[in-house]
Enzyme design. Sequence first.
Site, mmCIF file in Angstrom:
data_model
loop_
_atom_site.group_PDB
_atom_site.id
_atom_site.type_symbol
_atom_site.label_atom_id
_atom_site.label_comp_id
_atom_site.label_asym_id
_atom_site.label_seq_id
_atom_site.Cartn_x
_atom_site.Cartn_y
_atom_site.Cartn_z
ATOM 1 N N GLU A 93 0.805 -1.127 0.071
ATOM 2 C CA GLU A 93 -0.077 0.091 -0.050
ATOM 3 C C GLU A 93 0.854 1.063 -0.176
ATOM 4 O O GLU A 93 1.822 1.207 0.792
ATOM 5 C CB GLU A 93 -0.912 0.211 1.168
ATOM 6 C CG GLU A 93 -1.718 -1.106 1.105
ATOM 7 C CD GLU A 93 -2.837 -1.210 0.111
ATOM 8 O OE1 GLU A 93 -3.095 -0.097 -0.499
ATOM 9 O OE2 GLU A 93 -3.124 -2.479 -0.377
ATOM 10 N N CYS A 132 -1.686 8.855 4.208
ATOM 11 C CA CYS A 132 -1.983 8.322 2.865
ATOM 12 C C CYS A 132 -3.339 8.829 2.193
ATOM 13 O O CYS A 132 -3.485 8.990 1.018
ATOM 14 C CB CYS A 132 -1.492 6.866 2.600
ATOM 15 S SG CYS A 132 -2.637 6.065 3.742
HETATM 16 P P1 NAD Z 1 9.097 5.458 2.986
HETATM 17 O O1 NAD Z 1 8.736 4.635 1.503
HETATM 18 O O2 NAD Z 1 9.971 6.199 2.855
HETATM 19 O O3 NAD Z 1 9.282 4.215 3.943
HETATM 20 C C1 NAD Z 1 8.399 3.042 4.108
HETATM 21 C C2 NAD Z 1 9.331 1.880 4.668
HETATM 22 O O4 NAD Z 1 10.331 1.658 3.447
HETATM 23 C C3 NAD Z 1 10.330 2.418 5.751
HETATM 24 O O5 NAD Z 1 10.366 1.103 6.400
HETATM 25 C C4 NAD Z 1 11.676 2.763 5.213
HETATM 26 O O6 NAD Z 1 12.847 2.571 5.879
HETATM 27 C C5 NAD Z 1 11.657 1.810 3.835
HETATM 28 N N1 NAD Z 1 12.495 2.143 2.943
HETATM 29 C C6 NAD Z 1 12.901 3.430 2.540
HETATM 30 N N2 NAD Z 1 13.908 3.270 1.486
HETATM 31 C C7 NAD Z 1 13.634 1.930 1.101
HETATM 32 C C8 NAD Z 1 14.847 1.541 0.025
HETATM 33 N N3 NAD Z 1 15.249 1.967 -0.819
HETATM 34 N N4 NAD Z 1 14.339 0.121 0.116
HETATM 35 C C9 NAD Z 1 13.941 -0.634 0.921
HETATM 36 N N5 NAD Z 1 13.137 -0.064 1.842
HETATM 37 C C10 NAD Z 1 12.976 1.336 2.173
HETATM 38 O O7 NAD Z 1 7.476 5.873 3.460
HETATM 39 P P2 NAD Z 1 7.288 6.613 4.974
HETATM 40 O O8 NAD Z 1 7.699 8.083 4.593
HETATM 41 O O9 NAD Z 1 7.620 5.961 6.096
HETATM 42 O O10 NAD Z 1 5.616 6.722 4.717
HETATM 43 C C11 NAD Z 1 4.859 7.464 4.013
HETATM 44 C C12 NAD Z 1 4.464 6.849 2.751
HETATM 45 O O11 NAD Z 1 3.730 5.912 3.171
HETATM 46 C C13 NAD Z 1 3.519 7.810 1.903
HETATM 47 O O12 NAD Z 1 3.772 7.721 0.647
HETATM 48 C C14 NAD Z 1 1.959 7.361 2.347
HETATM 49 O O13 NAD Z 1 1.111 7.788 1.144
HETATM 50 C C15 NAD Z 1 2.158 6.023 2.375
HETATM 51 N N6 NAD Z 1 1.369 5.380 3.209
HETATM 52 C C16 NAD Z 1 0.030 4.359 2.498
HETATM 53 C C17 NAD Z 1 -0.704 3.892 3.306
HETATM 54 C C18 NAD Z 1 -1.592 3.126 2.550
HETATM 55 O O14 NAD Z 1 -2.505 2.238 3.290
HETATM 56 N N7 NAD Z 1 -1.754 3.173 1.224
HETATM 57 C C19 NAD Z 1 -0.569 4.114 4.559
HETATM 58 C C20 NAD Z 1 0.354 4.743 5.503
HETATM 59 C C21 NAD Z 1 1.265 5.554 4.491
#
Ligand code: NAD
Length: 545
Positions: A293, A329
């Site tokens: 998601e 999100c």
């Molecule tokens: P993010 O993508 O920065 O991080 C998410 C996870 O991915 C973290 O654990 C992070 O450490 C990891 N990550 C980051 N870079 C990575 C890489 N290169 N390789 C592997 N893993 C990596 O997101 P965030 O800032 O924590 O959360 C915000 C985002 O999440 C927004 O885009 C929001 O819309 C989305 N979100 C979506 C939902 C949904 O249900 N659709 C719910 C909550 C948040």
Amino acid sequence: MIDARVKVPHPVNEPVLSYAPGSPERAALKAELARQSGEVLEIPMVIGGERVTTGEQRDAVMPHRHAHVIGRYHWGETSHMDQAIAAAQDAREAWMAMPLRARSAIFLKAADLLAGPWRQRINASTMLGQSKTAFQAEIDAACELADFFRFNAAYAEQIHGDQPGSVRGLWDQVDYRPLDGFVLAVTPFNFTSIAANLCAAPALMGNTVVWKPSLLAMHSAYQLMLLFEAAGVPPGVINLVTGDPASLVDRALESPDFAGLHFTGSTAVLKALFGKIGERLDRYRAYPRIVGESGGKDFIVVHPSAKDDLDAVATAIVRGGFELQGQKCSAASRCYVPRSMWPALKARLIEMVASLKMGDVADFRNFMGAVIGRAAFDRNAAYQEHARSSSGIEVVCGGNADDSVGYFVEPTIALVEDPQDKLMAEEIFGPIVGVHLYDDDAYEETLALCDATSPYALTGAVFSRDRGAIEIALRMLRHAAGNFYINDKPTGAVVGQQPFGGSRASGTNDKAGSAQNLLRWVSPRTIKETFVPPVAPGYPFMDAE
Ligand code: NAD
């Protein structure tokens, strides 16, 4: 062994406490905030039930007071990922052999601990570490998470009860096996409930899990590990690893035992992980499940028939756009408003936004805290700068940011002439809302514009008193949002009521907190038993005439 066909307690949504002045929950939460603010929590990794520390530690700070350290987490290496995978694999046999009844009991206990004695501990941790107000922490870390645990236990029972029919002489069964390896949970900073659920949902279905939490929510991540332990999740079933996200996750995706990814976070990261998994298919024992998601560019479309609902529309924009500093999100991020309604709506919005207070979340008068960290602050400030400096954009309110004490971004509304401007098309993930005006007789053109402007399809809302206009929006925006709201803000989905998730660039739409999500964590085996097998190969049609 108990053979009774037990029934999971009927799930009911956890009531949201008010935290009004004089309430016992307010006093308890304030005391816990003071306690946690006064200590620096040591946050180890947890692998196979062992606390794992390293020579290197990083600070966990309060986003609204970034000089204040509330925790120090240990920084792991890829070798820790290897250890966590080994621990998850070691714990698999015993966990798979544990009946669903017992696994469910563990997570139902977690729900009751959370709703009871652990409530303010997890809430305070979420407030301080993720800058949530008391209400935002309560609806996430306490209520939504308890709901995930309780409703998922009921959905799991329902799934296992879904069995095929059998004709005379046969017994057909479906064995809902966990996946053939470990599940990797990669979780975002913004919801404590999502972080826990991405681990707990596969675990409930009999999988063991390696968890890589967000570095920006380590304080609450560790509290969740302690909650899992207190509820009786055995060592090795959920393993927490920290360190450089890209290297750790990459390492996990190299393992032949990798069986599934449960991800929530940004679209760019989800797409990158999807690609890596695709490239490595030959390594894996089975095709991995990917449940992801990700981002949204969530909309509110106002129909001219809502002209007498100005307060409702303005409230939806303000709550939907600015609660949790727009870091949902599902946050309202672009609005389409009939030109005739704008002067009155603009006045309401300016008035409402002026009444909002922003600051330290321990001061309960504040409606907003800070954005999560330096990168989020800089990104939001850049969008504000774009709004201030572009000729076709009028800043209606807000427009500034201040990081001297905490990462504070003013709630900002911008009137945007170009409907394709980045304020109307890109996920900002902050308290910035773009408004585009349309001619009152161009409703359907505007719906088409809304559908085509952004790659995302997570949430959206329509405000109207005209049933026909609502039906047109439902039809024309059918694929534009996985969660669609009528006369409501596009945020605040409740487990068991509005299963949550989006499609297009927003994710695989496997609906967190639903049976559909849990089905992704099992690989059914069909079993046919014949009671009296045939003993000769021939058929009657072969007999002599
Ligand atoms: P993010 O993508 O920065 O991080 C998410 C996870 O991915 C973290 O654990 C992070 O450490 C990891 N990550 C980051 N870079 C990575 C890489 N290169 N390789 C592997 N893993 C990596 O997101 P965030 O800032 O924590 O959360 C915000 C985002 O999440 C927004 O885009 C929001 O819309 C989305 N979100 C979506 C939902 C949904 O249900 N659709 C719910 C909550 C948040």
